[in-house]
Design a protein around this motif. Structure first.
Motif, PDB file in Angstrom:
ATOM      1  N   LYS A  68      57.707  12.673  53.690  1.00  0.00           N
ATOM      2  CA  LYS A  68      56.493  13.361  54.160  1.00  0.00           C
ATOM      3  C   LYS A  68      56.006  12.749  55.469  1.00  0.00           C
ATOM      4  N   PHE A  69      55.724  13.599  56.440  1.00  0.00           N
ATOM      5  CA  PHE A  69      55.217  13.174  57.746  1.00  0.00           C
ATOM      6  C   PHE A  69      53.939  13.946  58.083  1.00  0.00           C
ATOM      7  N   HIS A  70      53.060  13.322  58.845  1.00  0.00           N
ATOM      8  CA  HIS A  70      51.951  14.064  59.445  1.00  0.00           C
ATOM      9  C   HIS A  70      52.582  15.121  60.340  1.00  0.00           C
ATOM     10  N   ALA A  71      52.184  16.368  60.178  1.00  0.00           N
ATOM     11  CA  ALA A  71      52.846  17.457  60.908  1.00  0.00           C
ATOM     12  C   ALA A  71      52.556  17.448  62.399  1.00  0.00           C
ATOM     13  N   ARG A 168      55.614  29.080  51.937  1.00  0.00           N
ATOM     14  CA  ARG A 168      56.245  29.046  50.608  1.00  0.00           C
ATOM     15  C   ARG A 168      57.169  30.256  50.441  1.00  0.00           C
ATOM     16  N   ASP A 169      56.727  31.394  50.946  1.00  0.00           N
ATOM     17  CA  ASP A 169      57.555  32.603  50.868  1.00  0.00           C
ATOM     18  C   ASP A 169      58.856  32.439  51.646  1.00  0.00           C
ATOM     19  N   LEU A 170      58.837  31.603  52.668  1.00  0.00           N
ATOM     20  CA  LEU A 170      60.038  31.361  53.470  1.00  0.00           C
ATOM     21  C   LEU A 170      60.921  30.275  52.859  1.00  0.00           C
ATOM     22  N   GLY A 171      60.466  29.683  51.746  1.00  0.00           N
ATOM     23  CA  GLY A 171      61.259  28.661  51.065  1.00  0.00           C
ATOM     24  C   GLY A 171      60.889  27.241  51.416  1.00  0.00           C
ATOM     25  N   ALA A 172      59.891  27.061  52.291  1.00  0.00           N
ATOM     26  CA  ALA A 172      59.426  25.725  52.648  1.00  0.00           C
ATOM     27  C   ALA A 172      58.458  25.242  51.573  1.00  0.00           C
ATOM     28  N   LYS A 173      58.908  24.325  50.734  1.00  0.00           N
ATOM     29  CA  LYS A 173      58.176  23.972  49.521  1.00  0.00           C
ATOM     30  C   LYS A 173      57.109  22.893  49.690  1.00  0.00           C
ATOM     31  N   HIS A 174      57.178  22.132  50.776  1.00  0.00           N
ATOM     32  CA  HIS A 174      56.292  20.964  50.865  1.00  0.00           C
ATOM     33  C   HIS A 174      55.355  20.955  52.072  1.00  0.00           C
ATOM     34  N   ILE A 175      55.630  21.766  53.077  1.00  0.00           N
ATOM     35  CA  ILE A 175      54.755  21.778  54.240  1.00  0.00           C
ATOM     36  C   ILE A 175      53.357  22.228  53.826  1.00  0.00           C
ATOM     37  N   GLU A 176      52.339  21.557  54.353  1.00  0.00           N
ATOM     38  CA  GLU A 176      50.946  21.879  54.020  1.00  0.00           C
ATOM     39  C   GLU A 176      50.143  22.059  55.295  1.00  0.00           C
ATOM     40  N   VAL A 177      49.604  23.253  55.476  1.00  0.00           N
ATOM     41  CA  VAL A 177      48.673  23.505  56.573  1.00  0.00           C
ATOM     42  C   VAL A 177      47.290  23.575  55.943  1.00  0.00           C
ATOM     43  N   LEU A 178      46.533  22.511  56.113  1.00  0.00           N
ATOM     44  CA  LEU A 178      45.228  22.384  55.456  1.00  0.00           C
ATOM     45  C   LEU A 178      44.055  22.723  56.366  1.00  0.00           C
ATOM     46  N   ARG A 179      44.234  22.456  57.659  1.00  0.00           N
ATOM     47  CA  ARG A 179      43.063  22.527  58.532  1.00  0.00           C
ATOM     48  C   ARG A 179      43.466  22.644  59.990  1.00  0.00           C
ATOM     49  N   ASP A 188      39.876  11.135  57.978  1.00  0.00           N
ATOM     50  CA  ASP A 188      39.483   9.838  57.424  1.00  0.00           C
ATOM     51  C   ASP A 188      39.741   9.745  55.926  1.00  0.00           C
ATOM     52  N   LEU A 189      39.752  10.887  55.258  1.00  0.00           N
ATOM     53  CA  LEU A 189      40.004  10.909  53.814  1.00  0.00           C
ATOM     54  C   LEU A 189      41.462  11.272  53.494  1.00  0.00           C
ATOM     55  N   GLY A 190      42.289  11.263  54.522  1.00  0.00           N
ATOM     56  CA  GLY A 190      43.713  11.508  54.307  1.00  0.00           C
ATOM     57  C   GLY A 190      44.096  12.960  54.143  1.00  0.00           C
ATOM     58  N   LEU A 191      43.203  13.875  54.493  1.00  0.00           N
ATOM     59  CA  LEU A 191      43.500  15.300  54.387  1.00  0.00           C
ATOM     60  C   LEU A 191      44.020  15.814  55.734  1.00  0.00           C
ATOM     61  N   SER A 192      45.332  15.769  55.869  1.00  0.00           N
ATOM     62  CA  SER A 192      45.959  16.166  57.126  1.00  0.00           C
ATOM     63  C   SER A 192      47.092  17.149  56.872  1.00  0.00           C
ATOM     64  N   ASN A 193      47.437  17.906  57.887  1.00  0.00           N
ATOM     65  CA  ASN A 193      48.600  18.785  57.802  1.00  0.00           C
ATOM     66  C   ASN A 193      49.855  17.929  57.696  1.00  0.00           C
ATOM     67  N   SER A 194      50.757  18.300  56.820  1.00  0.00           N
ATOM     68  CA  SER A 194      51.958  17.489  56.605  1.00  0.00           C
ATOM     69  C   SER A 194      53.197  18.365  56.519  1.00  0.00           C
ATOM     70  N   THR A 195      54.351  17.738  56.697  1.00  0.00           N
ATOM     71  CA  THR A 195      55.606  18.473  56.637  1.00  0.00           C
ATOM     72  C   THR A 195      56.748  17.543  56.282  1.00  0.00           C
ATOM     73  N   THR A 196      57.908  18.124  56.059  1.00  0.00           N
ATOM     74  CA  THR A 196      59.155  17.386  55.925  1.00  0.00           C
ATOM     75  C   THR A 196      60.142  17.979  56.928  1.00  0.00           C
ATOM     76  N   ALA A 197      61.168  17.221  57.228  1.00  0.00           N
ATOM     77  CA  ALA A 197      62.191  17.736  58.147  1.00  0.00           C
ATOM     78  C   ALA A 197      62.919  18.929  57.536  1.00  0.00           C
ATOM     79  N   ARG A 198      63.126  18.898  56.226  1.00  0.00           N
ATOM     80  CA  ARG A 198      63.809  20.008  55.566  1.00  0.00           C
ATOM     81  C   ARG A 198      63.015  21.301  55.723  1.00  0.00           C
ATOM     82  N   ASP A 199      61.691  21.222  55.538  1.00  0.00           N
ATOM     83  CA  ASP A 199      60.872  22.428  55.640  1.00  0.00           C
ATOM     84  C   ASP A 199      60.870  22.992  57.057  1.00  0.00           C
TER      85      ASP A 199
END
Length: 311
Positions: A68-71, A168-179, A188-199
């Motif tokens: 997991k990486f910060h996107a 998710r519909d494209l098959g990317a299971k872990h990427i998160e676009v939160l804000r 500051d509370l660790g709520l950041s957009n994240s991704t993986t290289a696979r996604d």
């Protein structure tokens, strides 16, 4: 009997040639993996590499791809896809204009915050605050010059949750676009957009294969990605005739690049380079650019009846 011996000799020769060819390809792949791992080891930080051939024969190299990486700004590609999706559904019109504002709500408590021109890669857009700007122009700025102000306006329009659902519909299971960007309270509370290289690899593959939307929309996405103005990683050491459609992203200690690389002979591949905890940002960036060159050299040395991919 003589004909049988001749046939057996030809068959044996063919088998030996096939075996030699397979062993040669295995050896090249092993050399590639060893070379890339050595380059990664020279970087003080955590790195992920995802390489996937879009041509025949299929080929790939996956290293640390589920980390997991910060996107950072790579999350702007999912936002672009969501914009085209909602436009195709008739929910928005990319030719419509919106009044540009610089006031956004934190996902933490709804409190207001504004973007700082000094922290953005696009200073021209700030002169347009209070005026109308088309959605397509904002989208172009969001991707090609990585405008944070444009990003926040657009992600508020399409909604982060919708964007993640489409991934998710494209098959990317872990990427998160939160804000949106620069939501300090959330960060500051660790709520950041994240991704993986696979996604990111899957997302770029979907754009290249015209499954991230209809063909016209995917062609438009590729045109935007090919107009990328931040070119300090994947394209740096590649020949000028190579076309790269990509999106970079960086924050402190983090530098990414995800793209589709088109060779002059018609072949193409996806490459994602992610990094975090970089001790030396510039040195790490240069070494990641050299990993891109290593993979290009490997691909260009395997020229077996390529399947042409239209850039």
């Amino acid at each position: 009997m003589k004909h049988l011996k001749t046939a057996c000799t030809i068959a044996l020769a063919s088998l030996l040639m096939f075996t030699f060819s397979c062993n040669e390809k295995i050896s090249k792949k092993q050399n590639l993996e060893s070379a890339v791992k050595a380059q990664i080891d020279s970087i003080e930080g955590t790195v992920a590499v995802a390489f996937y051939s879009l041509s025949e024969p299929k080929d790939s190299l996956l290293i640390n791809v589920d980390e997991k990486f910060h996107a950072a700004s790579t999350m702007k590609v999912p936002v672009m896809i969501e914009l085209f999706k909602q436009a195709s559904e008739g929910k928005i019109n990319l030719n419509d204009s919106i009044v540009l504002k610089n006031e956004f709500k934190s996902i933490m408590d709804g409190s207001l915050y504004s973007m700082d021109i000094n922290d953005d890669s696009d200073d021209i857009i700030y002169k347009q605050i209070g005026t109308k700007v088309t959605l397509k122009d904002l989208m172009h700025s969001m991707v090609t010059i990585s405008s944070n102000l444009a990003t926040n306006v657009l992600i508020e329009l399409v909604d982060a949750k919708n964007t993640t659902a489409t991934m998710r519909d494209l098959g990317a299971k872990h990427i998160e676009v939160l804000r949106g960007v620069e939501d300090q309270k959330a960060f500051d509370l660790g709520l950041s957009n994240s991704t993986t290289a696979r996604d990111l690899m899957m997302i770029m593959e979907a754009i290249a294969n015209k499954t991230a939307g209809n063909q016209k929309d995917c062609d438009a996405m590729l045109a935007i990605l090919k107009d990328q103005q931040h070119n300090d990683m994947i394209p740096v050491y590649l020949p000028k005739e190579v076309i790269v459609a990509h999106k970079t992203g960086s924050i402190t200690g983090v530098h990414h690049d995800a793209g589709i690389i088109y060779l002059p002979d018609g072949r193409a591949y996806v490459l994602v380079l992610l990094s975090k905890n970089l001790k030396d940002f510039d040195k790490g960036t240069d070494q990641l650019a050299k990993i891109s060159k290593t993979i290009y050299d490997y691909v260009s040395s395997n020229n077996d009846r390529p399947l042409k991919i239209t850039p």
